[in-house]
Design a protein around this motif. Sequence first.
Motif, PDB file in Angstrom:
ATOM      1  N   UNK A 250       0.834  -1.211   0.000  1.00  0.00           N
ATOM      2  CA  UNK A 250       0.000   0.000   0.000  1.00  0.00           C
ATOM      3  C   UNK A 250       0.863   1.254   0.000  1.00  0.00           C
ATOM      4  N   UNK A 251       0.576   2.167  -0.922  1.00  0.00           N
ATOM      5  CA  UNK A 251       1.342   3.408  -1.034  1.00  0.00           C
ATOM      6  C   UNK A 251       0.442   4.632  -0.888  1.00  0.00           C
ATOM      7  N   UNK A 252      -0.808   4.402  -0.648  1.00  0.00           N
ATOM      8  CA  UNK A 252      -1.740   5.507  -0.506  1.00  0.00           C
ATOM      9  C   UNK A 252      -3.137   4.993  -0.274  1.00  0.00           C
ATOM     10  N   UNK A 253      -4.097   5.906  -0.379  1.00  0.00           N
ATOM     11  CA  UNK A 253      -5.483   5.529  -0.105  1.00  0.00           C
ATOM     12  C   UNK A 253      -6.390   6.312  -1.038  1.00  0.00           C
ATOM     13  N   UNK A 254      -7.396   5.629  -1.559  1.00  0.00           N
ATOM     14  CA  UNK A 254      -8.351   6.241  -2.486  1.00  0.00           C
ATOM     15  C   UNK A 254      -9.757   5.986  -1.964  1.00  0.00           C
ATOM     16  N   UNK A 255     -10.642   6.966  -2.105  1.00  0.00           N
ATOM     17  CA  UNK A 255     -11.981   6.739  -1.591  1.00  0.00           C
ATOM     18  C   UNK A 255     -12.996   7.767  -2.040  1.00  0.00           C
ATOM     19  N   UNK A 256     -14.217   7.589  -1.522  1.00  0.00           N
ATOM     20  CA  UNK A 256     -15.350   8.477  -1.815  1.00  0.00           C
ATOM     21  C   UNK A 256     -15.967   8.901  -0.484  1.00  0.00           C
ATOM     22  N   UNK A 257     -16.298  10.178  -0.387  1.00  0.00           N
ATOM     23  CA  UNK A 257     -16.960  10.718   0.799  1.00  0.00           C
ATOM     24  C   UNK A 257     -18.319  11.258   0.364  1.00  0.00           C
ATOM     25  N   UNK A 258     -19.364  10.818   1.059  1.00  0.00           N
ATOM     26  CA  UNK A 258     -20.719  11.245   0.709  1.00  0.00           C
ATOM     27  C   UNK A 258     -21.352  11.966   1.889  1.00  0.00           C
ATOM     28  N   UNK A 259     -21.976  13.101   1.596  1.00  0.00           N
ATOM     29  CA  UNK A 259     -22.715  13.860   2.614  1.00  0.00           C
ATOM     30  C   UNK A 259     -24.033  13.131   2.874  1.00  0.00           C
ATOM     31  N   UNK A 260     -24.256  12.702   4.115  1.00  0.00           N
ATOM     32  CA  UNK A 260     -25.480  11.947   4.444  1.00  0.00           C
ATOM     33  C   UNK A 260     -26.389  12.761   5.363  1.00  0.00           C
ATOM     34  N   UNK A 261     -26.260  14.079   5.281  1.00  0.00           N
ATOM     35  CA  UNK A 261     -27.122  14.931   6.107  1.00  0.00           C
ATOM     36  C   UNK A 261     -28.593  14.675   5.799  1.00  0.00           C
ATOM     37  N   UNK A 262     -28.934  14.601   4.496  1.00  0.00           N
ATOM     38  CA  UNK A 262     -30.326  14.371   4.116  1.00  0.00           C
ATOM     39  C   UNK A 262     -30.789  12.991   4.549  1.00  0.00           C
ATOM     40  N   UNK A 263     -29.906  12.006   4.399  1.00  0.00           N
ATOM     41  CA  UNK A 263     -30.283  10.652   4.818  1.00  0.00           C
ATOM     42  C   UNK A 263     -30.531  10.600   6.324  1.00  0.00           C
ATOM     43  N   UNK A 264     -29.638  11.272   7.075  1.00  0.00           N
ATOM     44  CA  UNK A 264     -29.809  11.306   8.517  1.00  0.00           C
ATOM     45  C   UNK A 264     -31.133  11.972   8.894  1.00  0.00           C
ATOM     46  N   UNK A 265     -31.464  13.074   8.178  1.00  0.00           N
ATOM     47  CA  UNK A 265     -32.723  13.774   8.459  1.00  0.00           C
ATOM     48  C   UNK A 265     -33.914  12.868   8.187  1.00  0.00           C
ATOM     49  N   UNK A 266     -33.840  12.134   7.050  1.00  0.00           N
ATOM     50  CA  UNK A 266     -34.944  11.233   6.714  1.00  0.00           C
ATOM     51  C   UNK A 266     -35.033  10.086   7.712  1.00  0.00           C
ATOM     52  N   UNK A 267     -33.872   9.578   8.151  1.00  0.00           N
ATOM     53  CA  UNK A 267     -33.892   8.505   9.145  1.00  0.00           C
ATOM     54  C   UNK A 267     -34.555   8.977  10.434  1.00  0.00           C
ATOM     55  N   UNK A 268     -34.214  10.217  10.832  1.00  0.00           N
ATOM     56  CA  UNK A 268     -34.823  10.751  12.050  1.00  0.00           C
ATOM     57  C   UNK A 268     -36.328  10.921  11.884  1.00  0.00           C
ATOM     58  N   UNK A 269     -36.757  11.363  10.667  1.00  0.00           N
ATOM     59  CA  UNK A 269     -38.195  11.504  10.424  1.00  0.00           C
ATOM     60  C   UNK A 269     -38.893  10.150  10.446  1.00  0.00           C
ATOM     61  N   UNK A 270     -38.214   9.141   9.853  1.00  0.00           N
ATOM     62  CA  UNK A 270     -38.806   7.798   9.846  1.00  0.00           C
ATOM     63  C   UNK A 270     -38.903   7.261  11.266  1.00  0.00           C
ATOM     64  N   UNK A 271     -37.830   7.487  12.053  1.00  0.00           N
ATOM     65  CA  UNK A 271     -37.860   7.017  13.444  1.00  0.00           C
ATOM     66  C   UNK A 271     -38.980   7.706  14.214  1.00  0.00           C
ATOM     67  N   UNK A 272     -39.109   9.050  13.961  1.00  0.00           N
ATOM     68  CA  UNK A 272     -40.168   9.790  14.650  1.00  0.00           C
ATOM     69  C   UNK A 272     -41.551   9.311  14.211  1.00  0.00           C
ATOM     70  N   UNK A 273     -41.689   9.059  12.878  1.00  0.00           N
ATOM     71  CA  UNK A 273     -42.988   8.588  12.386  1.00  0.00           C
ATOM     72  C   UNK A 273     -43.308   7.202  12.932  1.00  0.00           C
ATOM     73  N   UNK A 274     -42.272   6.328  12.961  1.00  0.00           N
ATOM     74  CA  UNK A 274     -42.507   4.991  13.516  1.00  0.00           C
ATOM     75  C   UNK A 274     -42.872   5.059  14.994  1.00  0.00           C
TER      76      UNK A 274
END
Length: 764
Positions: free
Chosen positions: A508-532
């Motif tokens: 290994x000589x380095x690292x490659x990756x992807x970073x995704x903003x999950x703010x919207x997903x977190x908000x939807x998860x919280x709404x789903x948890x609240x709705x449930x």
Amino acid sequence: MPWRGEAVVEWRAEMGPGGGARPGAASALYALAACLAFGFLYLLSRYSYLLFHGIAEVFSVLIAWSIFIIAWNTRRTAVNGYLLFLGIAYLFVGGIDIVHTLAYKGMGVFQGYQTNLPTQLWISARYLESLSLLVSPFFLRRRLKPAYAFAAYAAISAFIYLTIFVWDVFPTCFVEGAGLTTFKKASEYAICGILLGALAYLYRERERLERRVLLMFSASILITAASELSFTLYVDPYGLFNQLGHFLKIVSFYLIYRAVVVTSLTEPYNLLYRELKQSEERFRGIVESAPFGYYRLGRDGLWEYVNPVWERMHGLRLEEVVGKPFEMTLPPGETEAARRNVQLALSGETVTGEFSHLTGGGEMEYHILNIRPVWRGGEVVAVEGFINDITELVNAERALRESEERYRVLAENLPQVVFELDAEGKVIYMNRTGLEMFGFTEEEISVGMNALRFIDPSDHARITRAIGKIMSGASEGDTKEYLARKKDGSTFPCVVYSAAIMDEGGRPVGLRGILADISERKRMEEEIIRANRELELYAEVVSHDLRGPVSVIRSAAESMESLMEGCGDPKTAETAKRTLEIMRNSSEAAQELIEDLLALAKAGQMPERIIPVRVGEVVERVLRERVPGLESKGMRVERDEDLGTVMADPTHIYQIFSNLIANAIAYNDSPRPELSIAYREEGSLHRYLVKDNGSGILQGEAEDIFLPLHRGKGGGTGLGLSIVHRLVTLYGGTIRAYNDGGACFEFTLRDYEAGLRRGEAEGD
């Protein structure tokens, strides 16, 4: 032409050694000459044995010194030290032999000595000769420093002369009147053993010598050994066995003469240039089978040689181009440039370059060309070079560039952040989305900003450990949630998918990756948890409100039943009893519906506790609870002994199997009902099959069977399979229903990873 000498070899094979006699006639002449020579020597020995002995020894000495002369004068062209070593050895062997000849009984050169002196010198010379033959094959693969060899043989010879003539410590070899001593006979046998060892060593290195030369050397060694054996038998130095030994010595030295002197003078390639010839043959083999084109031009610009790859490149055979101008094979427009390159090579320069041209089919070909001078005697006598078709390489490089461009465009336009880190954790690339998301410029990133700058300090320890695991090879990749930090200090939740960048050695000589903003997903998860949660609270309120009236109805029914026990009218009592039974059953059905609705509402919620659940123990508990229903139908149950262990909430696993087993009992109408539960592990998946042998699922209902309130032919609330479906989905699995000799419910479960991640995050 180079490398086209087969016809010459065939012609020589038809000629005798002199170039005009047939092989059979030459052999007859040699045999006749040998018989005459030996006959003359025999008659000479009868006339004067001393004269015979002198001629025989001088003959051997002349051959020994001839070997030295040939070896010494060809040492600069020899490719190994074999012949030079033998030449130096035989120079000193011949020297001892000539002293032996002068010391022979009757010569009168050394006064006061008898037969013992020449015998001692004989044994010394034979030891020196046999040991030299034993060591000589060592130099078939090595060069020799002649000064060291001369010094060694001079020291050995001086030591021999000192032990015989000065110190008088050399063992006695012959006693007058008694004959040969034990030492002399033992020495002859030892010398024979050394000679046989020399023959074995020479045979092991046989590939280094021509077959005919090898045979003559081998025959000489064997005859020398026979000569030594004959010298163990004589008593009189003028006797028969002494005479036989000298005849054999003459033959052995003649064979060495044939192998070295004649061969080196008439056919030098067979001995002196054996390896050079083999090297040329190997070079020809390499060029003939090389994956690139090879060619050679004379000073006059005419083709002298091209290899098979060149022939395939140009569609011409060697016979078609040899002796013709090199311009004949050039594409139009390249003649002048080619002439300049050839002239540069003829002037002593090496030219390397690339060129391209269109083929007859309209395709572009690319080649790399090398032209170099061939020197001989300080002047350029020809030019040679290589031509390599690099069309595939050029096309591959173009395809790689196009692929890299596609990757760059894709990476730049992805809605996620694409990044690369070096081995020290510094950002060496970030796409446009990342720059905009974090608020940095490309110039700021290019200075080597550390990856921790993009993560909130609260997660620095976790992400540092994760990167360390990947770079050390302890982990192939990583997917985790972190709290990202922008340039302005604001934060947002993100998920990072990363893997190591490997070099050609797999490090290994380095690292490659992807970073995704999950703010919207977190908000939807919280709404789903609240709705449930709201749904669960609503179900609890409804179930609470419904339980009250149902309980009142059940209590009223029980009270009326006790009052009716004293009723005197049987008909009225029977009617009331049936009415009360209907009320009781309806209240129980309502209660079951309330419980199932509450279970369905809770089925999609996150598990309260995650532990390793032994599924076999859960199934055993369900079966014990269902014993009345199983016994009433006479149902036989079969299940795998091992049903696996799942990381889950035990209540959820219980609900899944309780509903499926209850469903199998309720809907199985077979006269001999059976229930089977099977399991197999598929990597991270746990696969289960719950099967009965009833009439199966009604046609057209397989798609709707998991919908809430869908009732089959067996009645029920219609919520059990919906609960199962929601729980299986909660654990990342799938479920399907089908008929195969009865109703089959096949489903998969995964360990509850979300709960594991939370626990890991708390541990981090």
